[in-house]
Design a protein around this motif. Sequence first.
Motif, PDB file in Angstrom:
ATOM      1  N   PRO A  77      -3.226   6.909 -27.018  1.00 15.87           N
ATOM      2  CA  PRO A  77      -2.371   5.942 -26.312  1.00 15.87           C
ATOM      3  C   PRO A  77      -1.786   4.857 -27.205  1.00 15.87           C
ATOM      4  O   PRO A  77      -0.978   4.061 -26.736  1.00 15.87           O
ATOM      5  CB  PRO A  77      -3.316   5.342 -25.265  1.00 15.87           C
ATOM      6  CG  PRO A  77      -4.685   5.571 -25.794  1.00 15.87           C
ATOM      7  CD  PRO A  77      -4.632   6.855 -26.556  1.00 15.87           C
ATOM      8  N   CYS A  78      -2.154   4.805 -28.477  1.00 15.80           N
ATOM      9  CA  CYS A  78      -1.650   3.741 -29.356  1.00 15.80           C
ATOM     10  C   CYS A  78      -0.267   4.042 -29.919  1.00 15.80           C
ATOM     11  O   CYS A  78       0.321   3.195 -30.591  1.00 15.80           O
ATOM     12  CB  CYS A  78      -2.628   3.500 -30.506  1.00 15.80           C
ATOM     13  SG  CYS A  78      -2.919   4.944 -31.551  1.00 15.80           S
ATOM     14  N   SER A  79       0.290   5.251 -29.683  1.00 14.69           N
ATOM     15  CA  SER A  79       1.628   5.579 -30.176  1.00 14.69           C
ATOM     16  C   SER A  79       2.604   5.591 -29.002  1.00 14.69           C
ATOM     17  O   SER A  79       2.280   6.073 -27.924  1.00 14.69           O
ATOM     18  CB  SER A  79       1.626   6.936 -30.887  1.00 14.69           C
ATOM     19  OG  SER A  79       1.328   7.986 -30.001  1.00 14.69           O
ATOM     20  N   TYR A  80       3.805   5.081 -29.231  1.00 16.07           N
ATOM     21  CA  TYR A  80       4.743   4.854 -28.137  1.00 16.07           C
ATOM     22  C   TYR A  80       6.118   5.478 -28.336  1.00 16.07           C
ATOM     23  O   TYR A  80       6.829   5.721 -27.369  1.00 16.07           O
ATOM     24  CB  TYR A  80       4.919   3.345 -27.915  1.00 16.07           C
ATOM     25  CG  TYR A  80       3.659   2.663 -27.448  1.00 16.07           C
ATOM     26  CD1 TYR A  80       3.274   2.708 -26.120  1.00 16.07           C
ATOM     27  CD2 TYR A  80       2.832   1.991 -28.346  1.00 16.07           C
ATOM     28  CE1 TYR A  80       2.119   2.090 -25.683  1.00 16.07           C
ATOM     29  CE2 TYR A  80       1.666   1.368 -27.923  1.00 16.07           C
ATOM     30  CZ  TYR A  80       1.315   1.421 -26.588  1.00 16.07           C
ATOM     31  OH  TYR A  80       0.156   0.819 -26.166  1.00 16.07           O
ATOM     32  N   GLY A  81       6.553   5.703 -29.548  1.00 15.75           N
ATOM     33  CA  GLY A  81       7.931   6.128 -29.771  1.00 15.75           C
ATOM     34  C   GLY A  81       8.185   7.582 -29.425  1.00 15.75           C
ATOM     35  O   GLY A  81       7.394   8.463 -29.765  1.00 15.75           O
ATOM     36  N   PHE A  82       9.300   7.843 -28.731  1.00 15.47           N
ATOM     37  CA  PHE A  82       9.753   9.202 -28.427  1.00 15.47           C
ATOM     38  C   PHE A  82       8.696  10.016 -27.687  1.00 15.47           C
ATOM     39  O   PHE A  82       8.494  11.199 -27.949  1.00 15.47           O
ATOM     40  CB  PHE A  82      10.171   9.930 -29.711  1.00 15.47           C
ATOM     41  CG  PHE A  82      11.185   9.178 -30.511  1.00 15.47           C
ATOM     42  CD1 PHE A  82      12.499   9.092 -30.069  1.00 15.47           C
ATOM     43  CD2 PHE A  82      10.832   8.546 -31.691  1.00 15.47           C
ATOM     44  CE1 PHE A  82      13.442   8.394 -30.796  1.00 15.47           C
ATOM     45  CE2 PHE A  82      11.767   7.834 -32.419  1.00 15.47           C
ATOM     46  CZ  PHE A  82      13.075   7.757 -31.984  1.00 15.47           C
ATOM     47  N   ARG A  83       8.009   9.341 -26.764  1.00 15.76           N
ATOM     48  CA  ARG A  83       7.041  10.012 -25.913  1.00 15.76           C
ATOM     49  C   ARG A  83       7.388   9.742 -24.457  1.00 15.76           C
ATOM     50  O   ARG A  83       7.940   8.676 -24.137  1.00 15.76           O
ATOM     51  CB  ARG A  83       5.611   9.539 -26.217  1.00 15.76           C
ATOM     52  CG  ARG A  83       5.105   9.921 -27.585  1.00 15.76           C
ATOM     53  CD  ARG A  83       3.668   9.470 -27.788  1.00 15.76           C
ATOM     54  NE  ARG A  83       2.778  10.056 -26.796  1.00 15.76           N
ATOM     55  CZ  ARG A  83       1.503   9.683 -26.634  1.00 15.76           C
ATOM     56  NH1 ARG A  83       0.995   8.710 -27.384  1.00 15.76           N
ATOM     57  NH2 ARG A  83       0.761  10.262 -25.716  1.00 15.76           N
ATOM     58  N   PRO A  84       7.101  10.676 -23.551  1.00 19.00           N
ATOM     59  CA  PRO A  84       7.489  10.495 -22.143  1.00 19.00           C
ATOM     60  C   PRO A  84       6.830   9.273 -21.513  1.00 19.00           C
ATOM     61  O   PRO A  84       5.643   9.016 -21.719  1.00 19.00           O
ATOM     62  CB  PRO A  84       7.027  11.799 -21.476  1.00 19.00           C
ATOM     63  CG  PRO A  84       6.008  12.382 -22.403  1.00 19.00           C
ATOM     64  CD  PRO A  84       6.410  11.968 -23.774  1.00 19.00           C
ATOM     65  N   ASN A  85       7.620   8.522 -20.756  1.00 18.23           N
ATOM     66  CA  ASN A  85       7.172   7.343 -20.016  1.00 18.23           C
ATOM     67  C   ASN A  85       6.711   6.188 -20.910  1.00 18.23           C
ATOM     68  O   ASN A  85       6.049   5.261 -20.439  1.00 18.23           O
ATOM     69  CB  ASN A  85       6.044   7.693 -19.030  1.00 18.23           C
ATOM     70  CG  ASN A  85       6.515   8.612 -17.925  1.00 18.23           C
ATOM     71  OD1 ASN A  85       7.709   8.690 -17.634  1.00 18.23           O
ATOM     72  ND2 ASN A  85       5.591   9.338 -17.317  1.00 18.23           N
ATOM     73  N   PRO A 401       1.056   6.973 -17.323  1.00 19.99           N
ATOM     74  CA  PRO A 401       0.894   8.377 -16.958  1.00 19.99           C
ATOM     75  C   PRO A 401       1.849   9.279 -17.744  1.00 19.99           C
ATOM     76  O   PRO A 401       2.872   8.842 -18.249  1.00 19.99           O
ATOM     77  CB  PRO A 401       1.260   8.389 -15.473  1.00 19.99           C
ATOM     78  CG  PRO A 401       2.252   7.275 -15.343  1.00 19.99           C
ATOM     79  CD  PRO A 401       1.829   6.207 -16.327  1.00 19.99           C
ATOM     80  N   THR A 402       1.507  10.560 -17.846  1.00 23.31           N
ATOM     81  CA  THR A 402       2.398  11.550 -18.438  1.00 23.31           C
ATOM     82  C   THR A 402       2.920  12.454 -17.324  1.00 23.31           C
ATOM     83  O   THR A 402       2.266  12.614 -16.291  1.00 23.31           O
ATOM     84  CB  THR A 402       1.674  12.404 -19.495  1.00 23.31           C
ATOM     85  OG1 THR A 402       0.666  13.191 -18.838  1.00 23.31           O
ATOM     86  CG2 THR A 402       1.015  11.526 -20.543  1.00 23.31           C
ATOM     87  N   PRO A 403       4.080  13.055 -17.517  1.00 23.57           N
ATOM     88  CA  PRO A 403       4.627  13.943 -16.459  1.00 23.57           C
ATOM     89  C   PRO A 403       3.686  15.077 -16.130  1.00 23.57           C
ATOM     90  O   PRO A 403       3.592  15.502 -14.981  1.00 23.57           O
ATOM     91  CB  PRO A 403       5.932  14.450 -17.075  1.00 23.57           C
ATOM     92  CG  PRO A 403       6.302  13.461 -18.117  1.00 23.57           C
ATOM     93  CD  PRO A 403       4.997  12.932 -18.659  1.00 23.57           C
ATOM     94  N   TRP A 404       2.963  15.577 -17.126  1.00 25.01           N
ATOM     95  CA  TRP A 404       2.113  16.736 -16.903  1.00 25.01           C
ATOM     96  C   TRP A 404       0.831  16.345 -16.174  1.00 25.01           C
ATOM     97  O   TRP A 404       0.325  17.083 -15.354  1.00 25.01           O
ATOM     98  CB  TRP A 404       1.801  17.393 -18.237  1.00 25.01           C
ATOM     99  CG  TRP A 404       3.089  17.774 -18.904  1.00 25.01           C
ATOM    100  CD1 TRP A 404       3.886  18.837 -18.617  1.00 25.01           C
ATOM    101  CD2 TRP A 404       3.757  17.031 -19.915  1.00 25.01           C
ATOM    102  NE1 TRP A 404       5.016  18.809 -19.404  1.00 25.01           N
ATOM    103  CE2 TRP A 404       4.962  17.723 -20.208  1.00 25.01           C
ATOM    104  CE3 TRP A 404       3.473  15.870 -20.618  1.00 25.01           C
ATOM    105  CZ2 TRP A 404       5.878  17.285 -21.180  1.00 25.01           C
ATOM    106  CZ3 TRP A 404       4.375  15.431 -21.582  1.00 25.01           C
ATOM    107  CH2 TRP A 404       5.550  16.132 -21.849  1.00 25.01           C
TER     108      TRP A 404
END
Length: 409
Positions: A77-85, A401-404
Amino acid sequence: MDGVAPCSIGSGVGTFLGGLQEALRSRKHVPTSVREKEIPKTTGKVRRLGIPTAADRVVQASLKLVMEPIFEADFKPCSYGFRPNRRAQDAIAEIHYLATPTRKYEWVFEADITACFDEINHSALMERVRRRIGDKRILGLVKAFLTAGIMSEGGLYRDTITGTPQGGILSPLLAHIALSVLDEHFTDKWEALGPEWARVKRRRSGTPVMRLIRYADDFVVMVGGTRADAETLWGELATVLATMGLCLSTEKTRVCHIDEGFDFLGWHIECQPWHGRPGKRAIYTYPSKKALRSVMEKVRRLTRRNKHRTLADLLRAVNRTLQGWCEYFRHGVSARTFSYLDHFTWWRIYGWLRKRHDGLNRGTLVRRFFPNWEIRDGRVELFRPEQVPINRYRYRGARIPTPWASQAA
């Protein structure tokens, strides 16, 4: 490279996709070299983009649809760039959360990786991909895209021995897979401190605690400890990044105190005396001076003489620039910056009109184009940054949350 523009496919999209599908099933699809495009940076250097062909973009998008849910299950959860939501505001909100005086993550290791996308080691990257994917067709396509080669703007071909070209649909995901070594390293260090009560006890006894916040290849490490604890990260991170063929930039990497402030993702983050609360301190996030200079330069270019044919055309172009910039920065302490930008833009357009209508005196110009001191042309009105509401973006932490995950629920 192949002479086919995506917009030119039109009604032949069925035939195009059918042929591509057949080539993939028979394993005859061979990625074409990417076309290099150099984009100037504010530092005077250039950013090299690799633009794939239309067919390769479709294949890369398909690979991403297959691979992304698999690796999202492992990403931290510490990475944010170019990830869903996830977005840059989440990264800034976590820094704000950790740096508050009550949590005392006071030292900041502000890092920059030298030519990250260009230097990723292919063997190390493919090894990490193979840990989660066993299908040889997918592995073969990923490897083929990594080694497809680059055709420069001058028409010279060169092999891609390392790296994944920026501009490809699959490249951000591959970069995340490579840089997840950082996420895993700091997650392991955090978990090794034990449960929360044990971390609190160890921190009181002098053991440093560290949290990584990463947005693609830009990251900072918030350190709860001393400057010496933060300085030890130079060698530690160099060792971790070396496993992927990467290294830190000595010119752009530094250690600073939160009271000094630092820039990250266009924001300036600094601890200052709390306005209205004497004796207390708080974290403030402002648009950085560099970000403000950048948007002002865009407005300056747009308002040059003879740049636009009508005032409505000018207002549309300026509004697009201002709206996007203000939407990004409206979650910080930005009211004064917005007011300054509003004032600057208003007078730039006023100057543009004065040059276009040399024969009009000031009073006539104001009556014709500035009703109630607003700039408009018919239904097109100037967007006013000073009227943008400021809202604090709340820290969501590991609750994003993630879409999956939502589909599984």
